[in-house]
Scaffold this active site. Structure first.
Site, PDB file in Angstrom:
ATOM      1  N   ASN A   1      -3.672  -1.623  -2.544  1.00 48.15           N
ATOM      2  CA  ASN A   1      -4.218  -0.485  -2.294  1.00 48.15           C
ATOM      3  C   ASN A   1      -5.028   0.834  -2.655  1.00 48.15           C
ATOM      4  OD1 ASN A   1      -6.586  -1.182  -0.399  1.00 48.15           O
ATOM      5  ND2 ASN A   1      -5.655  -0.770   1.511  1.00 48.15           N
TER       6      ASN A   1
ATOM      7  N   ARG B   1      -8.866  -5.172   3.922  1.00 47.26           N
ATOM      8  CA  ARG B   1      -7.945  -4.513   3.514  1.00 47.26           C
ATOM      9  C   ARG B   1      -9.248  -2.701   3.731  1.00 47.26           C
ATOM     10  NH1 ARG B   1      -3.906  -6.006   0.129  1.00 47.26           N
ATOM     11  NH2 ARG B   1      -3.020  -3.688   0.736  1.00 47.26           N
TER      12      ARG B   1
ATOM     13  N   LYS C   1       3.950  -8.646  -8.724  1.00 46.53           N
ATOM     14  CA  LYS C   1       4.308  -8.094  -7.372  1.00 46.53           C
ATOM     15  C   LYS C   1       5.298  -9.240  -7.589  1.00 46.53           C
ATOM     16  CE  LYS C   1       0.531  -5.879  -5.060  1.00 46.53           C
ATOM     17  NZ  LYS C   1       0.286  -5.631  -4.178  1.00 46.53           N
TER      18      LYS C   1
ATOM     19  N   PRO D   1       5.198  -3.098  -1.679  1.00 48.98           N
ATOM     20  CA  PRO D   1       5.221  -2.909  -2.422  1.00 48.98           C
ATOM     21  C   PRO D   1       3.882  -2.969  -3.598  1.00 48.98           C
ATOM     22  CG  PRO D   1       7.193  -3.210  -1.704  1.00 48.98           C
ATOM     23  CD  PRO D   1       5.974  -3.752  -0.874  1.00 48.98           C
TER      24      PRO D   1
END
Length: 269
Positions: free
Chosen positions: A160, A256, A50, A2
């Site tokens: 991302n 990533r 986060k 998330p």
């Protein structure tokens, strides 16, 4: 994982449902020291990047990091018997919420919470954020801007999707060294992140496409993806760019997935 807007939505919901009174806190899974805060008054819930913090007082803060698999599920009372591996359950006067699969769920002190937050970069969704802190790191770094935006010690809360989309919206190639980004570009990206992430908090999904590129304006089908929202390049590998029709490119950066348009985000130098 998330992104920051999700944690801020959770903080708002948990403050609304649980703050201001005693909360029943348990750990059906038995892996969280719920007894340290069970029955105490939750003062507030807040997010930084986060990370989620439930503040019970000067000596007790529950720190949660969802990681890749963590989720909160909630509903109005009455609460059913816990199902599955519930790490933490909160029960308030009208709602309950269950936390499953987090990367971290722990009781820490206020001092430890401050220490943790001091290691994080500015969060575009926090009013106390100082974008100059991030710029100080970016402006002297040889690291690609695509990696710097994902470094939570540089900038907190960007993942991302927001990384890919803000770079596209400003025509910046993701491999551009941080020190080659201008102060004007950084100021514009920061302002854009603030606006986009606030929109994400309101809508509960990530939308980054300008009005002229929305499905109705372009006569195209809406995006169908489990992440939801209309985006320019994220998870659109090989599909035509919504601006120039060039196929969206894909690569890996620091393990990533990276998405960009070779035409709209040309590599410099």
């Amino acid at each position: 994982m998330p992104e920051g807007h999700t944690l801020h939505r959770l903080a708002r919901a948990h403050t609304k449902w649980f703050a201001g009174g005693p909360v029943a806190v348990s750990s059906p899974q038995g892996r969280f020291a719920a007894s340290l805060v069970d029955g105490r008054v939750l003062r507030k819930a807040e997010a930084h990047g986060k990370h989620l913090f439930h503040v019970y007082g000067p000596d007790a803060v529950v720190h949660v990091h969802l990681g890749l698999y963590g989720t909160f599920t909630e509903a109005e009372l009455p609460a059913p018997e816990p199902v599955g591996q519930v790490r933490m359950r909160l029960v308030g006067p009208s709602h309950y919420t269950d936390l499953r699969g987090p990367n971290a769920c722990e009781v820490i002190t206020a001092a430890e919470a401050r220490e943790l937050r001091a290691k994080l970069g500015p969060d575009p969704l926090r009013r106390d954020a100082d974008p100059a802190r991030a710029w100080a790191r970016i402006s002297r770094s040889r690291t690609p801007i695509g990696a710097l935006l994902m470094d939570q010690s540089v900038l907190a809360g960007v993942g991302n999707v927001y990384r890919a989309e803000v770079l596209f919206r400003h025509g910046i190639h993701p491999l551009t060294p941080g020190r080659d980004i201008t102060a004007e570009q950084w100021a514009a990206m920061w302002a854009d992140l603030v606006a986009l992430m606030r929109l994400g908090v309101r809508r509960g999904r990530i939308d980054t496409v300008r009005d002229e590129h929305l499905p109705r304006a372009m006569g195209r089908a809406p995006r169908v993806d489990r992440h939801g929202g209309e985006v320019y390049v994220y998870r659109r590998t090989g599909q035509p760019c919504l601006v120039c029709s060039t196929p969206v490119a894909h690569a890996e950066l620091a393990s990533r997935n990276l998405f960009w348009c070779r035409e709209c985000q040309p590599e410099r130098g």
